[in-house]
Design a protein around this motif. Sequence first.
Motif, PDB file in Angstrom:
ATOM      1  N   ASN B  22      74.823  45.512  67.784  1.00  0.00           N
ATOM      2  CA  ASN B  22      75.632  44.246  68.107  1.00  0.00           C
ATOM      3  C   ASN B  22      77.101  44.756  68.920  1.00  0.00           C
ATOM      4  OD1 ASN B  22      73.976  42.338  67.612  1.00  0.00           O
ATOM      5  ND2 ASN B  22      75.111  42.070  65.549  1.00  0.00           N
ATOM      6  N   THR B 213      88.377  44.939  65.180  1.00  0.00           N
ATOM      7  CA  THR B 213      87.507  46.132  64.744  1.00  0.00           C
ATOM      8  C   THR B 213      86.035  45.746  64.388  1.00  0.00           C
ATOM      9  OG1 THR B 213      89.795  46.724  63.650  1.00  0.00           O
ATOM     10  CG2 THR B 213      88.006  48.306  63.582  1.00  0.00           C
ATOM     11  N   ASN B 214      85.377  46.379  65.224  1.00  0.00           N
ATOM     12  CA  ASN B 214      84.057  46.410  64.897  1.00  0.00           C
ATOM     13  C   ASN B 214      83.067  47.593  65.093  1.00  0.00           C
ATOM     14  OD1 ASN B 214      81.581  45.297  64.977  1.00  0.00           O
ATOM     15  ND2 ASN B 214      81.946  43.544  65.943  1.00  0.00           N
ATOM     16  N   GLU B 215      83.150  48.360  63.910  1.00  0.00           N
ATOM     17  CA  GLU B 215      82.865  49.901  63.981  1.00  0.00           C
ATOM     18  C   GLU B 215      81.275  49.951  63.486  1.00  0.00           C
ATOM     19  OE1 GLU B 215      85.583  52.224  61.736  1.00  0.00           O
ATOM     20  OE2 GLU B 215      87.408  51.321  63.113  1.00  0.00           O
ATOM     21  N   ILE B 216      80.687  48.956  64.063  1.00  0.00           N
ATOM     22  CA  ILE B 216      79.128  49.300  63.937  1.00  0.00           C
ATOM     23  C   ILE B 216      78.625  50.574  64.675  1.00  0.00           C
ATOM     24  CG2 ILE B 216      76.791  48.383  64.032  1.00  0.00           C
ATOM     25  CD1 ILE B 216      78.290  45.625  64.301  1.00  0.00           C
ATOM     26  N   HIS B 220      75.642  55.248  61.493  1.00  0.00           N
ATOM     27  CA  HIS B 220      75.655  54.262  60.087  1.00  0.00           C
ATOM     28  C   HIS B 220      74.317  53.393  59.984  1.00  0.00           C
ATOM     29  CE1 HIS B 220      77.208  51.962  56.646  1.00  0.00           C
ATOM     30  NE2 HIS B 220      76.736  51.114  57.440  1.00  0.00           N
ATOM     31  N   GLY B 228      67.033  52.602  53.044  1.00  0.00           N
ATOM     32  CA  GLY B 228      66.524  51.069  52.441  1.00  0.00           C
ATOM     33  C   GLY B 228      67.455  49.878  52.517  1.00  0.00           C
ATOM     34  N   ARG B 229      68.660  50.183  53.044  1.00  0.00           N
ATOM     35  CA  ARG B 229      69.522  49.319  53.156  1.00  0.00           C
ATOM     36  C   ARG B 229      69.376  48.339  54.341  1.00  0.00           C
ATOM     37  NH1 ARG B 229      73.561  50.137  48.863  1.00  0.00           N
ATOM     38  NH2 ARG B 229      72.158  51.569  47.495  1.00  0.00           N
ATOM     39  N   SER B 230      69.998  46.876  53.976  1.00  0.00           N
ATOM     40  CA  SER B 230      69.998  45.921  54.984  1.00  0.00           C
ATOM     41  C   SER B 230      70.848  46.274  56.375  1.00  0.00           C
ATOM     42  CB  SER B 230      70.195  44.465  54.565  1.00  0.00           C
ATOM     43  OG  SER B 230      70.404  43.671  55.671  1.00  0.00           O
ATOM     44  N   VAL B 231      70.335  46.074  57.391  1.00  0.00           N
ATOM     45  CA  VAL B 231      71.119  45.998  58.504  1.00  0.00           C
ATOM     46  C   VAL B 231      71.192  44.896  59.457  1.00  0.00           C
ATOM     47  CG1 VAL B 231      70.789  48.685  58.933  1.00  0.00           C
ATOM     48  CG2 VAL B 231      69.338  47.078  60.028  1.00  0.00           C
ATOM     49  N   ARG B 232      70.925  43.876  58.652  1.00  0.00           N
ATOM     50  CA  ARG B 232      70.832  42.516  59.341  1.00  0.00           C
ATOM     51  C   ARG B 232      72.243  42.218  59.736  1.00  0.00           C
ATOM     52  NH1 ARG B 232      67.624  37.161  57.840  1.00  0.00           N
ATOM     53  NH2 ARG B 232      67.700  36.545  60.046  1.00  0.00           N
ATOM     54  N   TYR B 233      72.376  41.393  60.846  1.00  0.00           N
ATOM     55  CA  TYR B 233      73.590  40.993  61.469  1.00  0.00           C
ATOM     56  C   TYR B 233      74.288  42.208  62.083  1.00  0.00           C
ATOM     57  CZ  TYR B 233      71.962  37.181  58.599  1.00  0.00           C
ATOM     58  OH  TYR B 233      70.939  36.160  58.091  1.00  0.00           O
ATOM     59  N   LEU B 234      73.985  43.294  62.005  1.00  0.00           N
ATOM     60  CA  LEU B 234      74.621  44.607  62.653  1.00  0.00           C
ATOM     61  C   LEU B 234      73.788  44.685  63.983  1.00  0.00           C
ATOM     62  CD1 LEU B 234      75.175  46.978  60.026  1.00  0.00           C
ATOM     63  CD2 LEU B 234      76.728  45.485  60.859  1.00  0.00           C
TER      64      LEU B 234
END
Lengths: 271, 274
Positions: B22, B213-216, B220, B228-234
Motif C-alpha cells: 500500500n 508515517t507509513n513504513e510498510i 517486513h 505465517g503472520r497476517s499482512v492484511r491491510y498492508l
Amino acid sequence: MATHRVPLVLLACGSFNPITNQHMRLFELARDHMHSTGKYQVVGGIVSPVSDGYGKQGLVLARHRIAMAKLALQSSNWVTVDEWESQQPDWTATAVTMRCTTSELLIMAILYSQNKSLTLRLSRRLPHCLTPPPPSGPCPQVKLLCGADFLETFRIPGLWQDDHVEEVVGRFGLVCVSRGGLEPERAVHVSDTLSRHRQNIFLVREWVRNETSATEVRRALRRDLSVKYLIPDSVIEYIHQHKLYTQDSERINKGTVLRPLAKHAVESLDD
Amino acid sequence: MDGRSTTKVVLLSCGSFNPITNMHLRMFELARDHLEDTGQYRVVKGIISPVGDGYKKKGLIEACHRLEMARLSTENSDWITVDSWEGLQPDWVETAKVVRHHYAKLLAAEKSNDDVDTVNYGKKRRVEENYLEESSQHTRRDGPQLMLLCGADVLESFGVPNLWKQEDIDEIVGHYGLVCITRSGSDPNKFIYKSDILWKNRKNIHVVHEWVTNEISATHVRQSLRRGRSVRYLLPDDVVNYTREHGLYSAESEQKNADVVLAPLLKYSDASSS
C-alpha cells in the motif's frame, strides 16, 4: 496432552471517525499475537463505535460511522460491527460495554448448547461467524483491543472511574498494540493498577511504524488530498457521497466537554 | 485559477516491488497531490515498472509473480498502471534506459495525437527506440514530462559507489525530473545540497514530505509472510490472496541470489576495474 485454548473475542471501542486500515490491522496483529501465546484461540472480533453522546470534537453522526465500518469490514470473515453502543443516547463506559458483550456471549453459548437454530435467529447483533464453544468448553473471553495511546488515557484526570479501570484490566484484560514512539511498557510500569494486572495486559509490538490515524485522514480529506490506500475504497466513496469530513464537521462539539469528564465531575460533586 | 497552462506529467516508479505494498501505491497519490498543488502540473498517468530478475537482488522472486501482484493492486486505480517491459528483459536494465524507453513511448503517443497510452501488462506497442533515443536529449518543456517517482532511500543511493553511472544520474535529474517522497527522520534536502549534480538540478527535484508515517516495507511484509503472520491491510486484499495461493515468500525464496552480486555493482565495478 494438549491443553485446550481459551476462546477469545477481541473488542475494540473507539470513535472510528472514520475507520482506517490501521484499525483493521490492529485486529490482525492482535490475533496473530494471541495465537502465538499458545493459550488462546481468537474466535471473533468486534468493532464498537462510540455513541454521538461522547461529545468528542469532530465526531460525525453514528449512523455514518457505523455504515463506514460495515463497508470496511464487508470482506472480513471474523470481525464485525456492533451497533449497540452507538445506539445508546448517552455515552457508555467501556467497562459497561465489555460487560454487555460478555453477557451476550454467555447467553449465546448457553442457548446454542440447548437450541442451535434459536441462537442463530437471536444472534443479529453479535458476530455471526463466532464459533460457538463446545458444550463442555469455556465461554469466550472478551478482551479490549487498543493502541498504546489508549493506555495513556488511564492517567487523564476524570476520564476513567478507578473501579472501571480495575474491571477492564483486571477482570477482562487488554491486548494493546504499540504505535509510534509510545512505550506501553512504561505506561504499565507507572500505574499501580496496570502493574498489578500486567499478566492480563498483552503488549503487541508493531514493527511497521504506521501512523495512519483517523485524525490525519480527516485532515487530508478537509484539504482535498488523497486518502487512497489508507482507508478502503468503499469508505472513501461513502465519504464523498455524504460529504463527510469538512471544516464544518471538524467543528462539531467544539467547546463541549467530553461526556465522561462531564459525568464524573457531576458524580464527584454529588459525593 | 489563472490562465497558465499546466504541464502534463507522467510518474514512473521503478523498483523491486517484492511485493508491491500500500505504501508504494500511496507514493503515487502523494506525488500527484503535491505536483498539482503547485498549480504547474497535471498528473495524467502513473507507471509501475518492476525490475527484471536479472537484477539479482537477494530474495527477489520471479518477475511474472511481481508483475501480476502489481497488476492486481492497480485494478482499482483509474490512472496507475503496470508496465512489463523492464520486468521481462533477460538482463538488468539501467533505470536511465527504462526512463528513456518510457519517454520515447510518451513522445510517440503525443506525435500520433493519441491519448496517453494506457499500457497494461499484456499489451505492448513497438516504438522506434533508437530514433527517439537521440531526440530524448532535447526535452520539450511544452510536451509531457516524465518524472521518476521514488523514496528518499533511492535518492540517497545515488551516493553508493558503483550502483549508478554518473551520466545516468545527470540524465535523470537533468532531462527528466525526480519526485522524492520523504518521511520524518530523513532529510533529502541536505543530501541534495551536498551533491553538486543534484544541487544544479534542484528545480527538477520535487521533495514531497509524507507527514503520516507509513513504513510498510516489502522486507517486513516478506518476513511476516515467512512467519505465517497476517499482512492484511498492508497490501491490497487481492495481492494478499495471491501470495497465499502461490505459496510465495518462504525462507527459501529469501535465500535466492544470496551469494550473487547485484547486477549494477557487477557491471560498474567491472567497468571501473578495466
